[in-house]
Write an enzyme that holds these catalytic residues in place. Sequence first.
Site, mmCIF file in Angstrom:
data_model
loop_
_atom_site.group_PDB
_atom_site.id
_atom_site.type_symbol
_atom_site.label_atom_id
_atom_site.label_comp_id
_atom_site.label_asym_id
_atom_site.label_seq_id
_atom_site.Cartn_x
_atom_site.Cartn_y
_atom_site.Cartn_z
ATOM 1 N N HIS A 1 1.021 -1.375 0.518
ATOM 2 C CA HIS A 1 0.077 0.135 0.013
ATOM 3 C C HIS A 1 1.040 1.522 -0.121
ATOM 4 O O HIS A 1 0.673 1.848 -0.068
ATOM 5 C CB HIS A 1 -0.826 0.260 0.882
ATOM 6 N N TYR B 1 1.628 5.522 -2.546
ATOM 7 C CA TYR B 1 1.680 6.500 -2.360
ATOM 8 C C TYR B 1 2.910 7.020 -2.520
ATOM 9 O O TYR B 1 3.543 8.006 -3.119
ATOM 10 C CB TYR B 1 1.581 6.770 -0.953
ATOM 11 N N HIS C 1 -9.821 -0.015 -9.762
ATOM 12 C CA HIS C 1 -9.676 1.040 -9.229
ATOM 13 C C HIS C 1 -8.055 1.671 -8.890
ATOM 14 O O HIS C 1 -7.424 2.950 -9.351
ATOM 15 C CB HIS C 1 -9.987 0.611 -7.648
ATOM 16 N N PHE C 2 -7.686 0.563 -9.475
ATOM 17 C CA PHE C 2 -5.987 1.086 -9.708
ATOM 18 C C PHE C 2 -4.850 1.627 -11.482
ATOM 19 O O PHE C 2 -4.219 2.641 -11.323
ATOM 20 C CB PHE C 2 -4.871 -0.406 -10.614
ATOM 21 N N HIS C 3 -6.379 1.570 -12.379
ATOM 22 C CA HIS C 3 -6.006 1.605 -13.150
ATOM 23 C C HIS C 3 -6.914 3.452 -12.875
ATOM 24 O O HIS C 3 -6.396 3.689 -14.548
ATOM 25 C CB HIS C 3 -6.807 1.300 -14.396
ATOM 26 N N ARG D 1 -11.248 -10.537 -10.447
ATOM 27 C CA ARG D 1 -9.745 -10.164 -10.940
ATOM 28 C C ARG D 1 -9.109 -11.342 -11.214
ATOM 29 O O ARG D 1 -9.377 -12.296 -10.909
ATOM 30 C CB ARG D 1 -9.561 -9.030 -10.022
ATOM 31 N N ARG D 2 -7.871 -11.000 -11.954
ATOM 32 C CA ARG D 2 -6.527 -12.031 -12.225
ATOM 33 C C ARG D 2 -7.367 -13.410 -12.640
ATOM 34 O O ARG D 2 -6.705 -14.331 -13.234
ATOM 35 C CB ARG D 2 -5.740 -12.455 -10.250
#
Length: 550
Positions: free
Chosen positions: A220, A224, A371-373, A436-437
Amino acid sequence: MISKRIEKPDARLSIGFIYIAFIALFLGGLMGLLQTLVRSGEFTLPFGIGYYQILTAHGVLLGLVLTTYFIIGFQYTLMSKSVGMSEKQRKWAWISFTMMVIGTLMSGTMILLGKANVLYTFYAPLQAHPIFYIGLALFVVGTWISCFVNFSQLRQWKKKYPGEKSPLMAFMVVINMLIWLISTLGVAATVVLQYIPWSLGMVEEIDILVSRTLFWYFGHPLVYFWLLPAYMAWYTIIPKIIGGKIFSDSLARLAFILFLLFSIPVGFHHQLTEPGIDPFWKYIQVVLTFMVTIPSLITAFSMFATFEMTGRKKGYTGLFRWLKGLPWKDVRFLAPFIGMVAFIPGGAGGLINASNQLNGVIHNTIWVTGHFHLTVATTVVLTFFGISYWLIPVLTGRKLTKQINKLGIIQTFIWAVGMTIMSGSMHIEGLLGAPRRSAFSNYGGTQQAQEWVGYQIAQAIGGSILFIGILLMVYIFIKLAFRTPKGEEEFPVAEYADPTERTPKVFENWRLWIGIAAVLILIAYTIPFIDIIQNAPPGSPGFKWPIGNT
Protein backbone atom coordinates in the site's frame (compact mmCIF):
# COMPACT_ATOMS: atom_id res chain seq x y z
CA MET A 1 19.81 28.76 -4.54
CA ILE A 2 17.81 26.97 -7.28
CA SER A 3 20.13 26.10 -10.15
CA LYS A 4 19.20 27.62 -13.51
CA ARG A 5 20.12 24.51 -15.47
CA ILE A 6 20.74 20.79 -15.17
CA GLU A 7 24.37 19.76 -15.53
CA LYS A 8 24.97 17.40 -18.46
CA PRO A 9 26.22 14.48 -16.31
CA ASP A 10 23.07 14.76 -14.20
CA ALA A 11 20.92 14.95 -17.33
CA ARG A 12 22.51 11.77 -18.71
CA LEU A 13 21.80 10.00 -15.42
CA SER A 14 18.14 11.01 -15.34
CA ILE A 15 17.45 10.30 -19.01
CA GLY A 16 18.93 6.81 -18.54
CA PHE A 17 16.16 6.04 -16.04
CA ILE A 18 13.54 7.61 -18.32
CA TYR A 19 14.64 5.44 -21.28
CA ILE A 20 13.97 2.28 -19.27
CA ALA A 21 10.61 3.67 -18.14
CA PHE A 22 9.38 4.19 -21.70
CA ILE A 23 10.59 0.77 -22.84
CA ALA A 24 8.56 -0.68 -19.97
CA LEU A 25 5.57 1.46 -21.01
CA PHE A 26 5.56 -0.05 -24.51
CA LEU A 27 6.11 -3.67 -23.46
CA GLY A 28 3.79 -3.50 -20.47
CA GLY A 29 1.11 -1.78 -22.54
CA LEU A 30 1.32 -4.53 -25.16
CA MET A 31 0.83 -7.15 -22.44
CA GLY A 32 -2.17 -5.21 -21.16
CA LEU A 33 -3.72 -5.08 -24.63
CA LEU A 34 -3.33 -8.85 -24.99
CA GLN A 35 -4.99 -9.35 -21.60
CA THR A 36 -8.10 -7.40 -22.55
CA LEU A 37 -8.33 -9.23 -25.88
CA VAL A 38 -8.10 -12.62 -24.18
CA ARG A 39 -10.71 -11.64 -21.60
CA SER A 40 -13.10 -10.63 -24.39
CA GLY A 41 -13.20 -14.30 -25.44
CA GLU A 42 -12.39 -13.35 -29.03
CA PHE A 43 -8.62 -13.89 -28.99
CA THR A 44 -6.27 -16.77 -28.22
CA LEU A 45 -2.63 -16.18 -27.34
CA PRO A 46 -0.19 -17.61 -29.93
CA PHE A 47 3.01 -19.67 -29.49
CA GLY A 48 1.84 -21.31 -26.27
CA ILE A 49 2.01 -18.03 -24.31
CA GLY A 50 -0.02 -18.28 -21.11
CA TYR A 51 -2.51 -15.68 -19.85
CA TYR A 52 -0.85 -15.48 -16.43
CA GLN A 53 2.51 -15.00 -18.13
CA ILE A 54 1.32 -11.77 -19.77
CA LEU A 55 -0.64 -10.79 -16.65
CA THR A 56 2.53 -11.00 -14.57
CA ALA A 57 4.55 -9.11 -17.20
CA HIS A 58 1.92 -6.36 -17.42
CA GLY A 59 1.79 -5.81 -13.66
CA VAL A 60 5.55 -5.89 -13.11
CA LEU A 61 6.48 -3.77 -16.13
CA LEU A 62 3.93 -1.01 -15.53
CA GLY A 63 3.38 -1.20 -11.77
CA LEU A 64 7.03 -1.53 -10.81
CA VAL A 65 9.45 -0.90 -13.68
CA LEU A 66 7.78 2.06 -15.43
CA THR A 67 6.88 3.84 -12.21
CA THR A 68 10.10 3.27 -10.25
CA TYR A 69 12.49 4.19 -13.06
CA PHE A 70 10.51 7.29 -14.03
CA ILE A 71 10.17 8.41 -10.42
CA ILE A 72 13.84 8.01 -9.58
CA GLY A 73 14.93 9.70 -12.82
CA PHE A 74 12.51 12.58 -12.24
CA GLN A 75 13.54 12.95 -8.60
CA TYR A 76 17.24 13.04 -9.50
CA THR A 77 16.37 15.96 -11.78
CA LEU A 78 14.53 17.77 -8.99
CA MET A 79 17.45 17.22 -6.62
CA SER A 80 20.00 18.36 -9.18
CA LYS A 81 17.93 21.48 -9.81
CA SER A 82 17.37 22.35 -6.14
CA VAL A 83 20.41 21.12 -4.16
CA GLY A 84 22.93 19.84 -6.72
CA MET A 85 24.81 16.55 -7.03
CA SER A 86 28.46 15.81 -6.33
CA GLU A 87 30.66 13.53 -8.40
CA LYS A 88 30.65 10.88 -5.65
CA GLN A 89 26.86 10.98 -5.41
CA ARG A 90 26.59 10.67 -9.17
CA LYS A 91 28.86 7.61 -9.10
CA TRP A 92 26.65 5.90 -6.54
CA ALA A 93 23.57 6.86 -8.54
CA TRP A 94 24.98 5.02 -11.56
CA ILE A 95 25.76 2.00 -9.35
CA SER A 96 22.11 2.10 -8.29
CA PHE A 97 20.99 2.25 -11.92
CA THR A 98 23.22 -0.69 -12.86
CA MET A 99 21.95 -2.89 -10.02
CA MET A 100 18.34 -2.05 -10.84
CA VAL A 101 18.80 -2.89 -14.53
CA ILE A 102 20.52 -6.20 -13.76
CA GLY A 103 17.77 -7.12 -11.30
CA THR A 104 15.08 -6.08 -13.79
CA LEU A 105 16.62 -8.21 -16.55
CA MET A 106 16.90 -11.22 -14.24
CA SER A 107 13.29 -11.07 -13.09
CA GLY A 108 11.95 -10.05 -16.50
CA THR A 109 13.71 -12.93 -18.24
CA MET A 110 12.12 -15.45 -15.90
CA ILE A 111 8.69 -13.94 -16.57
CA LEU A 112 9.17 -14.09 -20.34
CA LEU A 113 10.36 -17.70 -20.11
CA GLY A 114 7.20 -18.64 -18.22
CA LYS A 115 9.12 -19.51 -15.08
CA ALA A 116 7.59 -16.78 -12.92
CA ASN A 117 3.84 -16.82 -13.54
CA VAL A 118 3.23 -15.54 -10.02
CA LEU A 119 1.35 -12.31 -10.85
CA TYR A 120 2.29 -8.86 -9.62
CA THR A 121 1.78 -9.83 -5.96
CA PHE A 122 3.73 -13.15 -6.26
CA TYR A 123 1.63 -14.78 -3.51
CA ALA A 124 2.71 -18.20 -2.28
CA PRO A 125 1.97 -21.02 -2.91
CA LEU A 126 2.68 -19.82 -6.46
CA GLN A 127 6.41 -20.24 -6.85
CA ALA A 128 8.81 -18.64 -9.31
CA HIS A 129 12.33 -19.57 -10.38
CA PRO A 130 14.94 -18.46 -7.80
CA ILE A 131 16.42 -16.02 -10.32
CA PHE A 132 13.14 -14.07 -10.30
CA TYR A 133 13.36 -13.50 -6.55
CA ILE A 134 17.10 -12.80 -6.61
CA GLY A 135 16.57 -10.23 -9.37
CA LEU A 136 13.77 -8.64 -7.38
CA ALA A 137 16.00 -8.37 -4.31
CA LEU A 138 18.81 -6.85 -6.39
CA PHE A 139 16.37 -4.34 -7.86
CA VAL A 140 15.19 -3.26 -4.40
CA VAL A 141 18.74 -2.91 -3.06
CA GLY A 142 19.56 -0.77 -6.09
CA THR A 143 16.70 1.58 -5.22
CA TRP A 144 17.97 1.81 -1.64
CA ILE A 145 21.23 3.21 -2.97
CA SER A 146 19.22 5.91 -4.75
CA CYS A 147 17.47 6.67 -1.46
CA PHE A 148 20.75 7.29 0.31
CA VAL A 149 22.08 9.36 -2.59
CA ASN A 150 19.05 11.67 -2.24
CA PHE A 151 19.46 11.80 1.54
CA SER A 152 23.12 12.68 1.09
CA GLN A 153 22.27 15.44 -1.38
CA LEU A 154 19.96 17.21 1.06
CA ARG A 155 22.33 16.68 3.99
CA GLN A 156 25.19 18.21 2.01
CA TRP A 157 23.01 21.20 1.10
CA LYS A 158 22.01 21.70 4.75
CA LYS A 159 25.67 21.77 5.74
CA LYS A 160 26.33 24.41 3.11
CA TYR A 161 23.33 26.53 4.15
CA PRO A 162 22.90 25.91 7.90
CA GLY A 163 19.68 27.13 9.44
CA GLU A 164 17.95 27.74 6.09
CA LYS A 165 14.72 26.11 4.99
CA SER A 166 15.43 23.26 2.59
CA PRO A 167 14.13 23.66 -0.99
CA LEU A 168 10.58 22.36 -1.27
CA MET A 169 11.37 19.99 -4.12
CA ALA A 170 14.24 18.38 -2.21
CA PHE A 171 12.09 18.10 0.92
CA MET A 172 9.41 16.27 -1.05
CA VAL A 173 11.89 13.89 -2.69
CA VAL A 174 13.38 12.91 0.66
CA ILE A 175 9.92 12.25 2.12
CA ASN A 176 9.03 9.99 -0.81
CA MET A 177 12.30 8.07 -0.61
CA LEU A 178 11.82 7.60 3.13
CA ILE A 179 8.42 6.04 2.42
CA TRP A 180 10.03 3.77 -0.18
CA LEU A 181 12.95 2.78 2.03
CA ILE A 182 10.84 1.99 5.09
CA SER A 183 8.14 0.12 3.18
CA THR A 184 10.48 -1.98 1.02
CA LEU A 185 12.02 -3.44 4.17
CA GLY A 186 8.92 -5.65 4.29
CA VAL A 187 9.07 -6.98 0.74
CA ALA A 188 12.85 -7.41 0.98
CA ALA A 189 12.43 -9.42 4.17
CA THR A 190 9.88 -11.81 2.69
CA VAL A 191 11.85 -12.24 -0.55
CA VAL A 192 15.24 -12.82 1.08
CA LEU A 193 14.18 -14.73 4.19
CA GLN A 194 11.24 -16.71 2.79
CA TYR A 195 10.94 -16.88 -0.99
CA ILE A 196 14.57 -17.34 -2.01
CA PRO A 197 15.28 -20.18 0.46
CA TRP A 198 11.93 -21.77 -0.46
CA SER A 199 12.52 -21.56 -4.21
CA LEU A 200 16.02 -22.98 -3.81
CA GLY A 201 14.63 -25.98 -1.91
CA MET A 202 16.41 -25.03 1.32
CA VAL A 203 13.07 -25.14 3.18
CA GLU A 204 9.91 -27.08 2.36
CA GLU A 205 7.37 -24.57 3.62
CA ILE A 206 6.90 -20.91 4.42
CA ASP A 207 4.36 -19.03 6.51
CA ILE A 208 1.85 -17.78 3.95
CA LEU A 209 0.23 -15.19 6.20
CA VAL A 210 3.62 -13.75 7.18
CA SER A 211 4.59 -13.42 3.52
CA ARG A 212 1.32 -11.72 2.59
CA THR A 213 1.51 -9.39 5.57
CA LEU A 214 5.06 -8.36 4.73
CA PHE A 215 4.05 -7.83 1.10
CA TRP A 216 1.15 -5.51 1.99
CA TYR A 217 3.30 -3.67 4.51
CA PHE A 218 5.02 -2.62 1.27
CA GLY A 219 2.14 -2.88 -1.19
CA HIS A 220 0.00 0.00 0.00
CA PRO A 221 2.78 2.56 0.65
CA LEU A 222 3.86 1.75 -2.91
CA VAL A 223 0.69 3.54 -4.06
CA TYR A 224 1.89 6.74 -2.37
CA PHE A 225 5.40 6.27 -3.74
CA TRP A 226 3.72 6.39 -7.15
CA LEU A 227 1.46 9.30 -6.23
CA LEU A 228 3.81 11.71 -4.44
CA PRO A 229 5.99 12.52 -7.49
CA ALA A 230 2.76 13.58 -9.20
CA TYR A 231 2.06 15.77 -6.16
CA MET A 232 5.57 17.20 -6.47
CA ALA A 233 4.77 18.33 -10.00
CA TRP A 234 1.36 19.64 -8.98
CA TYR A 235 2.76 21.71 -6.13
CA THR A 236 6.02 23.02 -7.60
CA ILE A 237 5.77 22.79 -11.42
CA ILE A 238 2.15 23.28 -12.49
CA PRO A 239 1.79 26.73 -10.83
CA LYS A 240 4.68 28.01 -12.96
CA ILE A 241 3.20 26.53 -16.14
CA ILE A 242 -0.16 28.25 -15.59
CA GLY A 243 1.44 31.58 -14.68
CA GLY A 244 0.65 31.29 -10.97
CA LYS A 245 2.52 30.71 -7.74
CA ILE A 246 2.72 28.08 -4.98
CA PHE A 247 -0.23 28.66 -2.66
CA SER A 248 1.51 27.66 0.59
CA ASP A 249 4.88 26.13 1.38
CA SER A 250 3.69 25.07 4.84
CA LEU A 251 0.61 23.24 3.56
CA ALA A 252 2.69 21.41 0.97
CA ARG A 253 5.22 20.22 3.55
CA LEU A 254 2.49 19.27 6.02
CA ALA A 255 0.75 17.14 3.38
CA PHE A 256 3.95 15.23 2.63
CA ILE A 257 4.72 14.69 6.32
CA LEU A 258 1.23 13.27 6.84
CA PHE A 259 1.80 10.86 3.96
CA LEU A 260 4.99 9.69 5.67
CA LEU A 261 3.10 9.08 8.92
CA PHE A 262 -0.05 7.43 7.59
CA SER A 263 0.88 5.66 4.36
CA ILE A 264 2.84 2.74 5.83
CA PRO A 265 0.98 1.22 8.84
CA VAL A 266 -2.15 0.42 6.79
CA GLY A 267 -1.45 -2.83 4.93
CA PHE A 268 -4.14 -4.82 6.75
CA HIS A 269 -6.89 -3.07 4.80
CA HIS A 270 -5.76 -5.25 1.88
CA GLN A 271 -6.18 -8.30 4.13
CA LEU A 272 -9.63 -7.65 5.61
CA THR A 273 -10.95 -11.05 4.45
CA GLU A 274 -7.97 -13.04 5.69
CA PRO A 275 -8.15 -15.19 8.84
CA GLY A 276 -5.31 -15.10 11.34
CA ILE A 277 -5.41 -11.33 11.90
CA ASP A 278 -7.38 -10.02 14.87
CA PRO A 279 -10.29 -7.78 13.73
CA PHE A 280 -9.23 -5.12 16.25
CA TRP A 281 -5.93 -4.57 14.43
CA LYS A 282 -7.68 -4.53 11.08
CA TYR A 283 -9.92 -1.80 12.49
CA ILE A 284 -6.92 0.21 13.71
CA GLN A 285 -5.29 0.10 10.29
CA VAL A 286 -8.54 0.98 8.51
CA VAL A 287 -8.73 4.11 10.69
CA LEU A 288 -5.13 4.97 9.82
CA THR A 289 -5.94 4.39 6.14
CA PHE A 290 -8.72 6.96 6.25
CA MET A 291 -6.29 9.45 7.78
CA VAL A 292 -4.49 9.54 4.43
CA THR A 293 -7.47 11.41 2.99
CA ILE A 294 -6.35 14.49 4.95
CA PRO A 295 -3.16 15.25 2.96
CA SER A 296 -5.04 14.46 -0.26
CA LEU A 297 -7.73 17.00 0.64
CA ILE A 298 -5.02 19.51 1.60
CA THR A 299 -3.50 19.01 -1.83
CA ALA A 300 -6.84 19.41 -3.60
CA PHE A 301 -7.49 22.64 -1.69
CA SER A 302 -4.00 24.00 -2.41
CA MET A 303 -4.13 23.19 -6.12
CA PHE A 304 -7.57 24.61 -6.82
CA ALA A 305 -6.73 27.67 -4.72
CA THR A 306 -3.72 28.15 -7.00
CA PHE A 307 -5.88 27.71 -10.10
CA GLU A 308 -8.51 30.18 -8.89
CA MET A 309 -5.99 32.80 -7.78
CA THR A 310 -4.21 32.55 -11.13
CA GLY A 311 -7.41 32.83 -13.15
CA ARG A 312 -8.66 35.82 -11.15
CA LYS A 313 -5.26 37.49 -11.42
CA LYS A 314 -5.69 37.33 -15.20
CA GLY A 315 -8.98 39.22 -14.91
CA TYR A 316 -11.51 36.39 -14.94
CA THR A 317 -14.17 37.02 -12.28
CA GLY A 318 -17.33 35.19 -11.27
CA LEU A 319 -17.77 31.87 -9.51
CA PHE A 320 -16.11 29.65 -12.12
CA ARG A 321 -14.98 31.98 -14.92
CA TRP A 322 -11.43 31.81 -13.55
CA LEU A 323 -11.22 28.41 -15.22
CA LYS A 324 -10.97 30.27 -18.54
CA GLY A 325 -7.68 31.72 -17.38
CA LEU A 326 -5.98 28.32 -17.32
CA PRO A 327 -3.81 27.23 -20.30
CA TRP A 328 -6.01 24.44 -21.65
CA LYS A 329 -4.02 24.26 -24.90
CA ASP A 330 -0.75 23.55 -23.06
CA VAL A 331 -0.33 19.79 -22.71
CA ARG A 332 2.06 20.31 -19.78
CA PHE A 333 -0.99 21.50 -17.84
CA LEU A 334 -3.82 19.60 -19.53
CA ALA A 335 -2.47 16.07 -18.97
CA PRO A 336 -1.81 16.51 -15.22
CA PHE A 337 -5.14 18.35 -14.77
CA ILE A 338 -7.11 15.44 -16.25
CA GLY A 339 -5.10 13.22 -13.93
CA MET A 340 -6.21 15.36 -10.98
CA VAL A 341 -9.86 15.10 -12.03
CA ALA A 342 -9.55 11.31 -12.34
CA PHE A 343 -8.30 11.18 -8.77
CA ILE A 344 -11.72 12.33 -7.51
CA PRO A 345 -13.55 9.07 -8.42
CA GLY A 346 -10.29 7.19 -7.88
CA GLY A 347 -10.02 8.44 -4.31
CA ALA A 348 -13.70 7.68 -3.67
CA GLY A 349 -13.10 4.12 -4.87
CA GLY A 350 -10.15 3.91 -2.51
CA LEU A 351 -12.41 4.74 0.42
CA ILE A 352 -14.68 1.88 -0.63
CA ASN A 353 -11.72 -0.50 -0.88
CA ALA A 354 -10.57 0.45 2.62
CA SER A 355 -14.01 0.18 4.25
CA ASN A 356 -14.54 -3.12 6.06
CA GLN A 357 -18.16 -3.68 5.00
CA LEU A 358 -17.92 -2.27 1.46
CA ASN A 359 -14.66 -4.10 0.84
CA GLY A 360 -16.57 -7.34 1.27
CA VAL A 361 -18.59 -6.48 -1.83
CA ILE A 362 -15.70 -5.76 -4.18
CA HIS A 363 -12.79 -7.73 -2.64
CA ASN A 364 -10.90 -9.71 -5.30
CA THR A 365 -13.26 -8.54 -8.03
CA ILE A 366 -12.17 -6.68 -11.13
CA TRP A 367 -13.50 -3.50 -9.47
CA VAL A 368 -10.10 -3.35 -7.72
CA THR A 369 -8.31 -3.54 -11.06
CA GLY A 370 -10.48 -0.70 -12.36
CA HIS A 371 -9.59 1.33 -9.27
CA PHE A 372 -5.86 0.87 -9.88
CA HIS A 373 -6.32 2.00 -13.47
CA LEU A 374 -8.02 5.20 -12.30
CA THR A 375 -5.41 6.10 -9.69
CA VAL A 376 -2.08 4.82 -10.97
CA ALA A 377 -2.75 4.42 -14.70
CA THR A 378 -4.63 7.72 -15.01
CA THR A 379 -3.79 10.16 -12.22
CA VAL A 380 -0.14 9.16 -11.92
CA VAL A 381 0.65 8.17 -15.50
CA LEU A 382 -1.04 11.18 -17.09
CA THR A 383 0.91 13.43 -14.73
CA PHE A 384 4.11 11.61 -15.70
CA PHE A 385 3.24 12.18 -19.36
CA GLY A 386 2.65 15.87 -18.62
CA ILE A 387 6.04 16.04 -16.90
CA SER A 388 7.70 14.35 -19.89
CA TYR A 389 6.75 17.14 -22.31
CA TRP A 390 9.13 19.56 -20.58
CA LEU A 391 11.47 17.16 -18.74
CA ILE A 392 12.73 15.22 -21.76
CA PRO A 393 13.62 18.39 -23.74
CA VAL A 394 15.36 19.77 -20.64
CA LEU A 395 17.45 16.59 -20.35
CA THR A 396 18.21 16.22 -24.07
CA GLY A 397 18.71 19.89 -24.97
CA ARG A 398 15.76 20.06 -27.35
CA LYS A 399 12.53 22.06 -27.71
CA LEU A 400 8.88 21.24 -27.16
CA THR A 401 7.40 22.19 -30.54
CA LYS A 402 3.81 23.25 -31.31
CA GLN A 403 3.35 20.06 -33.30
CA ILE A 404 4.36 17.87 -30.37
CA ASN A 405 2.17 19.91 -28.06
CA LYS A 406 -0.84 19.26 -30.35
CA LEU A 407 0.01 15.56 -30.56
CA GLY A 408 0.26 15.54 -26.76
CA ILE A 409 -3.24 17.00 -26.41
CA ILE A 410 -4.57 14.34 -28.78
CA GLN A 411 -2.73 11.63 -26.82
CA THR A 412 -4.15 12.94 -23.55
CA PHE A 413 -7.75 12.75 -24.80
CA ILE A 414 -7.13 9.31 -26.31
CA TRP A 415 -5.87 8.14 -22.93
CA ALA A 416 -8.79 9.69 -21.07
CA VAL A 417 -11.38 8.12 -23.40
CA GLY A 418 -9.73 4.70 -23.40
CA MET A 419 -9.36 4.65 -19.64
CA THR A 420 -12.93 5.82 -19.07
CA ILE A 421 -14.26 2.93 -21.16
CA MET A 422 -11.93 0.29 -19.73
CA SER A 423 -11.88 1.33 -16.08
CA GLY A 424 -15.60 2.12 -16.07
CA SER A 425 -16.51 -1.32 -17.41
CA MET A 426 -14.17 -2.93 -14.86
CA HIS A 427 -15.92 -1.13 -12.02
CA ILE A 428 -19.38 -2.20 -13.21
CA GLU A 429 -18.31 -5.78 -13.92
CA GLY A 430 -16.73 -5.94 -10.46
CA LEU A 431 -20.02 -4.91 -8.86
CA LEU A 432 -21.58 -7.83 -10.73
CA GLY A 433 -19.08 -10.17 -9.07
CA ALA A 434 -16.55 -10.77 -11.85
CA PRO A 435 -13.22 -11.92 -10.36
CA ARG A 436 -9.91 -10.24 -10.97
CA ARG A 437 -6.72 -12.02 -12.06
CA SER A 438 -8.76 -14.47 -14.16
CA ALA A 439 -8.95 -15.09 -17.90
CA PHE A 440 -12.36 -15.27 -19.57
CA SER A 441 -11.92 -18.98 -20.29
CA ASN A 442 -11.78 -19.71 -16.56
CA TYR A 443 -15.32 -18.52 -15.92
CA GLY A 444 -17.02 -21.52 -17.45
CA GLY A 445 -20.37 -21.34 -19.20
CA THR A 446 -22.44 -20.02 -16.32
CA GLN A 447 -25.26 -17.57 -16.92
CA GLN A 448 -23.52 -15.04 -14.67
CA ALA A 449 -20.38 -15.26 -16.80
CA GLN A 450 -22.45 -14.49 -19.88
CA GLU A 451 -23.62 -11.27 -18.22
CA TRP A 452 -20.01 -10.13 -18.00
CA VAL A 453 -19.23 -10.61 -21.69
CA GLY A 454 -20.33 -7.15 -22.79
CA TYR A 455 -18.16 -5.47 -20.18
CA GLN A 456 -15.16 -7.58 -21.20
CA ILE A 457 -15.64 -6.55 -24.82
CA ALA A 458 -15.79 -2.92 -23.62
CA GLN A 459 -12.51 -3.49 -21.78
CA ALA A 460 -10.95 -4.80 -24.99
CA ILE A 461 -12.15 -1.69 -26.84
CA GLY A 462 -10.84 0.58 -24.08
CA GLY A 463 -7.57 -1.34 -23.92
CA SER A 464 -7.12 -1.02 -27.69
CA ILE A 465 -7.68 2.74 -27.49
CA LEU A 466 -5.17 2.93 -24.64
CA PHE A 467 -2.58 1.02 -26.65
CA ILE A 468 -2.99 3.55 -29.47
CA GLY A 469 -2.31 6.20 -26.81
CA ILE A 470 0.81 4.30 -25.72
CA LEU A 471 2.12 4.08 -29.30
CA LEU A 472 1.54 7.80 -29.74
CA MET A 473 3.27 8.57 -26.43
CA VAL A 474 6.27 6.45 -27.36
CA TYR A 475 6.44 8.29 -30.70
CA ILE A 476 6.30 11.62 -28.87
CA PHE A 477 9.06 10.46 -26.52
CA ILE A 478 11.31 9.50 -29.44
CA LYS A 479 10.66 12.85 -31.13
CA LEU A 480 11.40 14.81 -27.95
CA ALA A 481 14.52 12.80 -27.17
CA PHE A 482 16.07 12.62 -30.64
CA ARG A 483 14.23 14.55 -33.35
CA THR A 484 12.91 17.95 -32.28
CA PRO A 485 15.11 21.04 -32.86
CA LYS A 486 18.00 21.70 -30.52
CA GLY A 487 17.39 24.42 -27.98
CA GLU A 488 16.94 25.26 -24.33
CA GLU A 489 13.57 24.38 -22.80
CA GLU A 490 12.39 25.97 -19.56
CA PHE A 491 12.57 23.96 -16.35
CA PRO A 492 9.37 25.34 -14.79
CA VAL A 493 9.82 25.97 -11.06
CA ALA A 494 7.15 28.07 -9.33
CA GLU A 495 7.74 30.85 -6.82
CA TYR A 496 5.79 31.28 -3.59
CA ALA A 497 2.63 33.38 -3.51
CA ASP A 498 3.86 34.76 -0.18
CA PRO A 499 7.68 34.83 -0.09
CA THR A 500 7.57 36.00 3.53
CA GLU A 501 5.59 32.97 4.71
CA ARG A 502 7.28 31.46 7.76
CA THR A 503 7.30 27.68 7.55
CA PRO A 504 7.40 26.04 11.00
CA LYS A 505 10.90 24.78 11.73
CA VAL A 506 9.47 21.59 13.19
CA PHE A 507 8.76 20.44 9.63
CA GLU A 508 12.54 20.08 9.19
CA ASN A 509 12.90 17.90 12.29
CA TRP A 510 13.55 14.61 10.49
CA ARG A 511 14.23 12.64 13.68
CA LEU A 512 10.82 13.62 15.04
CA TRP A 513 8.80 12.59 11.98
CA ILE A 514 10.74 9.40 11.29
CA GLY A 515 10.37 8.54 14.99
CA ILE A 516 6.61 9.10 14.95
CA ALA A 517 6.32 7.01 11.77
CA ALA A 518 8.29 4.20 13.45
CA VAL A 519 6.04 4.32 16.52
CA LEU A 520 2.88 4.13 14.39
CA ILE A 521 4.32 1.15 12.49
CA LEU A 522 5.22 -0.63 15.74
CA ILE A 523 1.75 -0.01 17.18
CA ALA A 524 0.03 -1.24 14.03
CA TYR A 525 2.16 -4.35 13.42
CA THR A 526 4.01 -5.62 16.50
CA ILE A 527 1.21 -7.39 18.38
CA PRO A 528 -0.64 -8.73 15.32
CA PHE A 529 2.63 -9.97 13.81
CA ILE A 530 3.46 -11.84 17.03
CA ASP A 531 -0.07 -13.33 16.97
CA ILE A 532 0.39 -14.48 13.38
CA ILE A 533 3.55 -16.38 14.29
CA GLN A 534 2.39 -17.76 17.67
CA ASN A 535 -1.00 -18.89 16.39
CA ALA A 536 0.20 -20.58 13.22
CA PRO A 537 -1.31 -24.04 12.53
CA PRO A 538 -0.08 -26.71 14.99
CA GLY A 539 3.11 -28.49 14.14
CA SER A 540 4.40 -26.01 11.59
CA PRO A 541 5.90 -22.54 11.47
CA GLY A 542 3.11 -21.54 9.13
CA PHE A 543 0.62 -22.77 6.57
CA LYS A 544 2.06 -25.81 4.81
CA TRP A 545 2.23 -25.74 1.05
CA PRO A 546 4.16 -28.07 -1.24
CA ILE A 547 7.00 -26.68 -3.26
CA GLY A 548 5.95 -25.75 -6.78
CA ASN A 549 3.08 -24.00 -8.46
CA THR A 550 -0.45 -24.73 -7.30
